[in-house]
Write a protein that holds these residues in place. Structure first.
Motif, PDB file in Angstrom:
ATOM      1  N   MET A  16      46.278 -24.881  44.848  1.00 58.85           N
ATOM      2  CA  MET A  16      45.514 -25.452  44.401  1.00 58.85           C
ATOM      3  C   MET A  16      44.552 -24.517  44.338  1.00 58.85           C
ATOM      4  N   VAL A  17      44.446 -23.446  45.507  1.00 62.69           N
ATOM      5  CA  VAL A  17      44.136 -22.292  45.684  1.00 62.69           C
ATOM      6  C   VAL A  17      43.923 -21.636  44.598  1.00 62.69           C
ATOM      7  N   THR A  18      45.262 -21.530  43.964  1.00 57.49           N
ATOM      8  CA  THR A  18      45.648 -20.528  42.519  1.00 57.49           C
ATOM      9  C   THR A  18      45.369 -21.042  41.622  1.00 57.49           C
ATOM     10  N   ILE A  19      44.338 -22.493  41.632  1.00 56.82           N
ATOM     11  CA  ILE A  19      43.386 -23.023  39.975  1.00 56.82           C
ATOM     12  C   ILE A  19      42.380 -23.402  40.272  1.00 56.82           C
ATOM     13  N   LEU A  20      41.647 -22.877  41.819  1.00 53.14           N
ATOM     14  CA  LEU A  20      40.522 -23.063  41.712  1.00 53.14           C
ATOM     15  C   LEU A  20      39.123 -21.794  41.832  1.00 53.14           C
ATOM     16  N   ASP A  24      36.971 -21.088  45.990  1.00 52.62           N
ATOM     17  CA  ASP A  24      36.203 -22.059  45.111  1.00 52.62           C
ATOM     18  C   ASP A  24      35.801 -21.261  43.485  1.00 52.62           C
ATOM     19  N   GLU A  25      35.968 -19.722  43.567  1.00 49.04           N
ATOM     20  CA  GLU A  25      35.507 -18.984  42.894  1.00 49.04           C
ATOM     21  C   GLU A  25      35.760 -19.532  41.237  1.00 49.04           C
ATOM     22  N   ASN A  26      36.965 -20.040  40.485  1.00 51.52           N
ATOM     23  CA  ASN A  26      37.687 -20.070  39.267  1.00 51.52           C
ATOM     24  C   ASN A  26      36.233 -21.672  38.899  1.00 51.52           C
ATOM     25  N   LEU A  27      36.971 -22.346  40.213  1.00 51.14           N
ATOM     26  CA  LEU A  27      35.835 -23.910  40.074  1.00 51.14           C
ATOM     27  C   LEU A  27      34.728 -23.362  39.527  1.00 51.14           C
ATOM     28  N   ARG A  28      33.583 -22.706  39.956  1.00 47.37           N
ATOM     29  CA  ARG A  28      32.454 -22.873  39.944  1.00 47.37           C
ATOM     30  C   ARG A  28      32.231 -22.358  38.177  1.00 47.37           C
ATOM     31  N   VAL A  29      33.369 -21.187  37.283  1.00 47.73           N
ATOM     32  CA  VAL A  29      33.699 -20.684  36.595  1.00 47.73           C
ATOM     33  C   VAL A  29      33.721 -21.303  35.370  1.00 47.73           C
ATOM     34  N   LEU A  30      34.570 -22.380  35.768  1.00 49.63           N
ATOM     35  CA  LEU A  30      34.578 -23.832  34.936  1.00 49.63           C
ATOM     36  C   LEU A  30      33.708 -25.544  34.910  1.00 49.63           C
ATOM     37  N   GLU A  31      32.555 -24.942  36.164  1.00 47.93           N
ATOM     38  CA  GLU A  31      31.147 -25.893  35.752  1.00 47.93           C
ATOM     39  C   GLU A  31      31.098 -25.297  34.984  1.00 47.93           C
ATOM     40  N   ARG A  32      30.503 -24.138  35.328  1.00 51.91           N
ATOM     41  CA  ARG A  32      29.671 -22.885  34.270  1.00 51.91           C
ATOM     42  C   ARG A  32      30.093 -23.455  32.633  1.00 51.91           C
ATOM     43  N   GLU A  33      31.077 -22.999  32.913  1.00 52.66           N
ATOM     44  CA  GLU A  33      31.491 -23.283  30.832  1.00 52.66           C
ATOM     45  C   GLU A  33      31.475 -24.055  30.907  1.00 52.66           C
ATOM     46  N   LEU A  34      32.369 -25.392  31.239  1.00 53.91           N
ATOM     47  CA  LEU A  34      32.616 -26.411  30.606  1.00 53.91           C
ATOM     48  C   LEU A  34      31.223 -27.299  30.739  1.00 53.91           C
ATOM     49  N   ARG A  35      31.045 -27.987  29.942  1.00 60.99           N
ATOM     50  CA  ARG A  35      29.513 -29.296  29.761  1.00 60.99           C
ATOM     51  C   ARG A  35      30.263 -30.663  30.757  1.00 60.99           C
ATOM     52  N   GLN A  72      51.681 -15.905  37.346  1.00 58.95           N
ATOM     53  CA  GLN A  72      50.351 -14.609  37.005  1.00 58.95           C
ATOM     54  C   GLN A  72      48.952 -15.989  38.322  1.00 58.95           C
ATOM     55  N   GLY A  73      48.604 -15.074  38.208  1.00 62.72           N
ATOM     56  CA  GLY A  73      47.519 -15.230  39.250  1.00 62.72           C
ATOM     57  C   GLY A  73      45.922 -15.401  38.011  1.00 62.72           C
ATOM     58  N   LEU A  74      45.525 -16.077  38.729  1.00 59.89           N
ATOM     59  CA  LEU A  74      43.916 -16.556  37.661  1.00 59.89           C
ATOM     60  C   LEU A  74      42.845 -15.647  38.018  1.00 59.89           C
ATOM     61  N   PRO A  75      42.305 -14.699  37.644  1.00 62.57           N
ATOM     62  CA  PRO A  75      41.690 -14.280  38.515  1.00 62.57           C
ATOM     63  C   PRO A  75      40.165 -15.349  37.704  1.00 62.57           C
ATOM     64  N   VAL A  76      38.757 -14.496  37.872  1.00 59.63           N
ATOM     65  CA  VAL A  76      38.429 -15.152  37.168  1.00 59.63           C
ATOM     66  C   VAL A  76      37.797 -14.830  35.805  1.00 59.63           C
ATOM     67  N   ASP A  77      38.008 -13.833  35.623  1.00 59.37           N
ATOM     68  CA  ASP A  77      37.939 -13.155  34.206  1.00 59.37           C
ATOM     69  C   ASP A  77      38.526 -13.782  33.500  1.00 59.37           C
ATOM     70  N   ALA A  78      40.089 -14.027  34.002  1.00 62.44           N
ATOM     71  CA  ALA A  78      41.222 -14.656  32.746  1.00 62.44           C
ATOM     72  C   ALA A  78      40.830 -16.426  32.772  1.00 62.44           C
ATOM     73  N   VAL A  79      40.026 -16.879  33.480  1.00 62.69           N
ATOM     74  CA  VAL A  79      39.800 -17.966  33.450  1.00 62.69           C
ATOM     75  C   VAL A  79      38.228 -18.235  32.305  1.00 62.69           C
ATOM     76  N   ALA A  80      38.017 -17.400  32.892  1.00 63.37           N
ATOM     77  CA  ALA A  80      36.681 -18.034  31.913  1.00 63.37           C
ATOM     78  C   ALA A  80      37.087 -17.287  29.794  1.00 63.37           C
ATOM     79  N   ARG A  81      38.068 -16.440  30.419  1.00 67.45           N
ATOM     80  CA  ARG A  81      38.871 -15.798  28.920  1.00 67.45           C
ATOM     81  C   ARG A  81      39.137 -17.497  28.235  1.00 67.45           C
ATOM     82  N   VAL A  82      40.047 -18.139  29.070  1.00 67.45           N
ATOM     83  CA  VAL A  82      40.983 -19.325  29.313  1.00 67.45           C
ATOM     84  C   VAL A  82      39.806 -19.794  28.087  1.00 67.45           C
ATOM     85  N   VAL A  83      38.667 -20.094  29.114  1.00 69.29           N
ATOM     86  CA  VAL A  83      37.373 -21.389  28.264  1.00 69.29           C
ATOM     87  C   VAL A  83      37.110 -21.130  27.152  1.00 69.29           C
TER      88      VAL A  83
END
Length: 320
Positions: A16-20, A24-35, A72-83
């Motif tokens: 889960m750390v890979t996703i979050l 939890d920096e990726n989770l914070r990106v998801l919470e910011r970018e998703l409604r 692959q890993g999931l850096p923060v910028d990649a998560v934002a691009r996925v959204v």
């Protein structure tokens, strides 16, 4: 609006750390970018929001899982691009897992949809123009495709060129050897090349003529067969230089021309070949123009914001 709730189960094989993300920096990106709101418990993520917002969040998480499954890993910028890509109806996993080249312990891949279109265009066209701002991977991806073509024996050599505009292409009066004269102008191409080829091999390949790095002025009068040819910083070519370069194309060769038409250093009154050429060759078969934007910047996130702000300013100035 009616709220709905869905639970996404992340496969137990995925950490889960890979996703979050760390902390939890990726989770914070998801919470910011998703409604929708996201609540994590173990390997379960519960999503609440409108039906449309929940579905979008589910789609994003599915794409993240698909990417992680490739190793692959999931850096923060990649998560934002996925959204962002998911919102456009695209499949980020198909983009971000498209391997171009594995070299020196890393794999080079496109990181945005336009970058994927760019590398696909290079595969399917003889001449490709990559036009866009700094940091969009125009040169880096072109060099990666060139090295890939050389390694797979699609071509026998790579030719990398740039206009030495600061020296007015009159290199004879400068002190030193040819290499010393042109090194400051061609260094970005060397840097990209050294990321993809063992540094010990570069001098050997250059001495053998397999890789050639030269100023645009040295292209005149040549026909370039069995080669992958890249012209970088093409916004600083004149109309005559652009025509000269394009007509060097030989048999079994590819050309990629890159540049940023917002950063032209030509003398006042000189027309940029890169700015003018789409109107001349836009309808010609086997030539493709790919335009990258600030959304394709893959350097520090602030670079993309700088590009967007600059574009907005110039659009405002042009309207006055």
């Amino acid at each position: 609006m009616l709220e709905t709730e869905r639970t996404v189960n992340i496969p137990s094989s995925i950490n889960m750390v890979t996703i979050l993300g760390a902390g939890d920096e990726n989770l914070r990106v998801l919470e910011r970018e998703l409604r929708a709101s996201l609540h994590v418990r173990g390997n379960e993520i519960t999503i609440k929001g409108t039906e449309a917002d929940v579905q979008r969040a589910v789609d994003v998480l599915s794409e993240l899982v698909a990417i992680v499954r490739t190793g692959q890993g999931l850096p923060v910028d990649a998560v934002a691009r996925v959204v962002s890509m998911t919102a456009s109806g695209e499949s980020p996993a198909a983009v971000l897992t498209a391997n171009i080249l594995s070299a020196r312990g890393k794999t080079i891949r496109p990181k945005t949809l336009n970058q994927k279109r760019y590398v696909d265009a290079i595969d399917t066209h003889t001449v490709v123009f990559g036009i866009g701002p700094a940091g969009t991977g125009k040169t880096y991806l072109a060099v990666a495709k060139a090295v890939q073509a050389l390694q797979s024996k699609q071509v026998n050599r790579i030719i990398l060129s740039r206009p030495a505009i600061e020296a007015g292409e009159r290199l004879g009066f400068l002190p030193g050897t040819l290499s010393e004269k042109v090194d400051p102008y061609l260094r970005p191409l060397f840097d990209a090349l050294h990321d993809m080829v063992d540094p010990d091999q570069v001098p050997r390949l250059m001495n053998a003529g397999t890789i050639e790095i030269a100023p645009l002025a040295y292209m005149r009068g040549r026909t370039l067969n069995d080669a992958f040819i890249i012209l970088d910083e093409a916004q600083n070519t004149s109309m005559e230089q652009m025509k000269m370069f394009l007509t060097r194309l030989g048999f079994n060769s590819k050309m990629v021309i890159t540049g940023d038409i917002t950063q032209i250093d030509l003398p006042k009154g000189s027309k940029s070949g890169l700015r003018t050429v789409p109107g001349i060759l836009g309808g010609v078969d086997d030539i493709e123009f790919i335009r990258l934007t600030g959304k394709d910047v893959v350097r520090h996130q602030l670079v993309g914001k700088i590009v967007a702000a600059w574009d907005k300013y110039e659009a405002t100035q042009g309207a006055r």
